[in-house]
Scaffold this active site. Structure first.
Site, PDB file in Angstrom:
ATOM      1  N   LYS A  22       0.854  -1.202   0.000  1.00 11.38           N
ATOM      2  CA  LYS A  22       0.000   0.000   0.000  1.00 11.38           C
ATOM      3  C   LYS A  22       0.889   1.251   0.000  1.00 11.38           C
ATOM      4  O   LYS A  22       0.677   2.168  -0.786  1.00 11.38           O
ATOM      5  CB  LYS A  22      -0.882   0.016   1.238  1.00 11.38           C
ATOM      6  CG  LYS A  22      -1.497   1.370   1.560  1.00 11.38           C
ATOM      7  CD  LYS A  22      -2.361   1.388   2.804  1.00 11.38           C
ATOM      8  CE  LYS A  22      -1.590   1.619   4.053  1.00 11.38           C
ATOM      9  NZ  LYS A  22      -1.286   3.028   4.370  1.00 11.38           N
ATOM     10  N   CYS A 115      -4.431  12.621  12.570  1.00  8.29           N
ATOM     11  CA  CYS A 115      -5.221  11.388  12.654  1.00  8.29           C
ATOM     12  C   CYS A 115      -4.938  10.787  14.028  1.00  8.29           C
ATOM     13  O   CYS A 115      -4.173  11.325  14.816  1.00  8.29           O
ATOM     14  CB  CYS A 115      -4.817  10.436  11.529  1.00  8.29           C
ATOM     15  SG  CYS A 115      -3.168   9.806  11.713  1.00  8.29           S
TER      16      CYS A 115
HETATM   17  C1  EPZ Z   1       4.487   7.010   6.128  1.00  3.06           C
HETATM   18  O1  EPZ Z   1       3.731   8.090   6.624  1.00  3.06           O
HETATM   19  C2  EPZ Z   1       3.554   5.804   6.106  1.00  3.06           C
HETATM   20  N1  EPZ Z   1       2.404   6.078   5.232  1.00  3.06           N
HETATM   21  C3  EPZ Z   1       3.057   5.500   7.518  1.00  3.06           C
HETATM   22  O2  EPZ Z   1       2.275   4.305   7.456  1.00  3.06           O
HETATM   23  C4  EPZ Z   1       4.273   5.234   8.416  1.00  3.06           C
HETATM   24  O3  EPZ Z   1       3.821   5.014   9.741  1.00  3.06           O
HETATM   25  C5  EPZ Z   1       5.218   6.442   8.365  1.00  3.06           C
HETATM   26  O4  EPZ Z   1       5.599   6.722   6.994  1.00  3.06           O
HETATM   27  C6  EPZ Z   1       6.494   6.191   9.163  1.00  3.06           C
HETATM   28  O5  EPZ Z   1       7.144   5.057   8.657  1.00  3.06           O
HETATM   29  C7  EPZ Z   1       2.574   5.991   3.894  1.00  3.06           C
HETATM   30  O6  EPZ Z   1       3.643   5.707   3.398  1.00  3.06           O
HETATM   31  C8  EPZ Z   1       1.343   6.240   3.058  1.00  3.06           C
HETATM   32  P1  EPZ Z   1       6.553  10.389   8.156  1.00  3.06           P
HETATM   33  P2  EPZ Z   1       4.356   9.598   6.588  1.00  3.06           P
HETATM   34  O7  EPZ Z   1       6.483  11.678   7.417  1.00  3.06           O
HETATM   35  O8  EPZ Z   1       5.285   9.725   5.460  1.00  3.06           O
HETATM   36  C9  EPZ Z   1       7.013  13.600  11.582  1.00  3.06           C
HETATM   37  C10 EPZ Z   1       0.405   2.940   7.771  1.00  3.06           C
HETATM   38  O9  EPZ Z   1      -0.044   2.431   8.810  1.00  3.06           O
HETATM   39  N2  EPZ Z   1       6.933  14.597  10.504  1.00  3.06           N
HETATM   40  O10 EPZ Z   1       7.664   9.443   7.838  1.00  3.06           O
HETATM   41  O11 EPZ Z   1       3.210  10.539   6.694  1.00  3.06           O
HETATM   42  C11 EPZ Z   1       5.706  12.823  11.769  1.00  3.06           C
HETATM   43  O12 EPZ Z   1       4.802  13.521  12.605  1.00  3.06           O
HETATM   44  C12 EPZ Z   1       0.882   4.373   7.781  1.00  3.06           C
HETATM   45  O13 EPZ Z   1       0.521   2.334   6.682  1.00  3.06           O
HETATM   46  C13 EPZ Z   1       7.168  15.937  10.802  1.00  3.06           C
HETATM   47  O14 EPZ Z   1       7.440  16.292  11.943  1.00  3.06           O
HETATM   48  O15 EPZ Z   1       5.165   9.626   7.957  1.00  3.06           O
HETATM   49  C14 EPZ Z   1       6.192  11.544  12.409  1.00  3.06           C
HETATM   50  O16 EPZ Z   1       6.383  11.750  13.795  1.00  3.06           O
HETATM   51  C15 EPZ Z   1       0.610   5.064   9.105  1.00  3.06           C
HETATM   52  N3  EPZ Z   1       7.098  16.851   9.784  1.00  3.06           N
HETATM   53  C16 EPZ Z   1       7.554  11.311  11.737  1.00  3.06           C
HETATM   54  O17 EPZ Z   1       7.956  12.589  11.219  1.00  3.06           O
HETATM   55  C17 EPZ Z   1       6.829  16.496   8.495  1.00  3.06           C
HETATM   56  O18 EPZ Z   1       6.795  17.378   7.608  1.00  3.06           O
HETATM   57  C18 EPZ Z   1       7.533  10.308  10.586  1.00  3.06           C
HETATM   58  O19 EPZ Z   1       6.489  10.691   9.723  1.00  3.06           O
HETATM   59  C19 EPZ Z   1       6.584  15.126   8.218  1.00  3.06           C
HETATM   60  C20 EPZ Z   1       6.652  14.199   9.238  1.00  3.06           C
END
Ligand code: EPZ
Length: 421
Positions: A22, A115
């Site tokens: 996904k 979320c």
């Molecule tokens: C991806 O989300 C995945 N989703 C998530 O999977 C996964 O949990 C996550 O990566 C971490 O591995 C998809 O790929 C569609 P991040 P993403 O940006 O990219 C912080 C599932 O269950 N952050 O890597 O949105 C954020 O708050 C889903 O399949 C900032 O601070 O996650 C988090 O604490 C859930 N500023 C951390 O970084 C930003 O601009 C990692 O988030 C972006 C993120």
């Protein structure tokens, strides 16, 4: 609203095939917006999230259809607006931002909002796009990014307070494919899904090196062609079924698995004494230890233990004798599954972003509430080993990310079925 009734106690055996990823499909589908030519994407799982992304592409002006796991897309002309009612239902739709900016020179995307697993900021995405020369304005819950003169390659560090960002890395990488000159992304997310996106972008004609490592280099090109691509297997679905095979299995085999994407999880399971046999051709066999050991796990960006497997590991540790500890460093509040597991008799104490889990002999069935995709999966896993029949409400969460999970579990011998109620 649909519920899932899961009767504990059945022993699972046999083989199940893991679907395409996904989290690889979603950014790759967004990347098709970068080309005017036809693209064909294979091995796309049939989920509400992937179907939703196809709808987003159509709303943005592309021709797109999904049939039997293959998506055919052609984005001859696209809009630069992704309004709130599109983005709010699925956070991952924010990954249309980079391709729209690269293709149109501007993009209007609604802020995705948060979320249940926590605040989902995109400050790192926007910082990266600004570094490429885009003007960024956030107003009224919308983001407007524009680069009328085009984007210019830059050196960008994408690290945030919780480490790297997966979709942030994707957005900046996609925005940079037409930028003038070379872009270097330091502290890039190294997840296999980022590497898979880069493989697809290079098949379109982009020039990207280093994806899958913390340093990605993108040399700008003028335009992209079409391409055909098969999405990698879903490592989180595979990990989820591995734990099902340990909680309730008598020898479960998984097909179509990239075990090299699961080394941290496999090490943790083996650390508890469970057997994980890697065979050729992407087949894995799992079986439970007769005397499993408690363990400690800390979630980290790839290649560390995946946050998307944290809830499922909690479920396993609830009946692993001794005291196990899980520390969540990526989404510190990602423990919505804990109160529901405690309703089933689990002994878990939460302290800040750490779950201390004292193993009990067996959980007992109870009505529980799914809250997010991976928490729902954890409740299904817990129910497989519980005494009695567990009722899992708000099933739509699990259908976002697991293709036919009930059929797949039934094919292994699980007793579960959906009811409306
Ligand atoms: C991806 O989300 C995945 N989703 C998530 O999977 C996964 O949990 C996550 O990566 C971490 O591995 C998809 O790929 C569609 P991040 P993403 O940006 O990219 C912080 C599932 O269950 N952050 O890597 O949105 C954020 O708050 C889903 O399949 C900032 O601070 O996650 C988090 O604490 C859930 N500023 C951390 O970084 C930003 O601009 C990692 O988030 C972006 C993120």
């Amino acid at each position: 609203m649909e519920k899932l009734l899961v009767s504990g106690g059945s022993r699972l055996s046999g083989s199940v095939r893991i679907s395409g990823s996904k989290n690889s499909s979603l950014p790759i589908l967004a990347a098709t917006l970068l080309s005017e030519e036809p693209c064909i994407i294979h091995n796309v799982p049939d989920l509400s999230d992937t179907n939703y992304m196809v709808q987003i592409l159509i709303t943005l002006g592309a021709e797109a259809e999904m049939e039997n796991g293959t998506v055919k897309v052609q984005a001859r002309e696209i809009s630069s607006q992704a309004p709130y009612d599109l983005v709010r239902k699925m956070r991952a739709s924010v990954c249309v931002l980079g391709p729209m900016l690269a293709r149109k020179g501007e993009a209007f995307v609604s802020l995705p909002g948060g979320c249940v697993i926590g605040d989902r900021p995109i400050d790192l995405h926007l910082r990266g796009l600004e570094a490429l020369g885009a003007d960024v304005e956030v107003k009224g819950g919308d983001i407007r990014v524009s680069a009328p003169e085009g984007l210019k390659g830059a050196k960008i560090n994408m690290r945030g307070q919780y480490g790297s960002t997966v979709l942030g890395t994707d957005n900046v990488m996609m925005a940079a494919v037409f930028a003038e000159g070379t872009t270097i992304i330091e502290s890039a997310a190294a997840e296999p899904e980022v590497e898979d996106l880069a493989t697809f972008l290079n098949a379109l004609g982009a020039r990207i090196e280093g994806a899958g490592t913390p340093k990605i280099v993108i040399h700008g090109v003028e335009s992209l062609s079409g391409a055909e691509h098969a999405v990698i297997p879903d490592r989180i679905e595979a990990g989820t079924f591995m734990i099902a095979g340990i909680i309730a299995g008598d020898g479960v085999e998984l097909e179509n698995v990239r075990s090299d994407h699961l080394t941290s999880l496999i090490d943790s399971l083996r650390g508890s004494g469970h057997t994980v046999n890697l065979q050729d051709g992407g087949t894995i066999n799992v079986s439970a230890s007769t005397d499993p050991k408690a363990n400690e796990v800390t979630t980290e960006p790839y290649p560390g233990f995946p946050t998307d497997m944290q809830a499922q590991m909690c479920a396993l540790y609830t009946t692993t004798s001794g005291i196990s500890v899980i520390t969540e460093t990526v989404f510190p509040n990602r423990f919505m599954h804990v109160p529901e597991l405690k309703r089933m008799g689990a002994n878990i104490n939460l302290k800040d972003s750490m779950a201390v889990i004292r193993g009990v002999d067996q959980l007992s069935a109870a009505p529980v509430m799914a809250s997010d995709l991976r928490a729902s999966a954890a409740l299904v896993l817990a129910a497989l080993g519980a005494d009695g029949t567990t009722e899992i409400n708000r099933l739509y969460h699990i259908d976002r990310g697991y293709e036919n999970i009930d059929q797949k579990l039934r094919s292994l011998g699980a007793e579960l079925h959906r009811v409306n109620g």
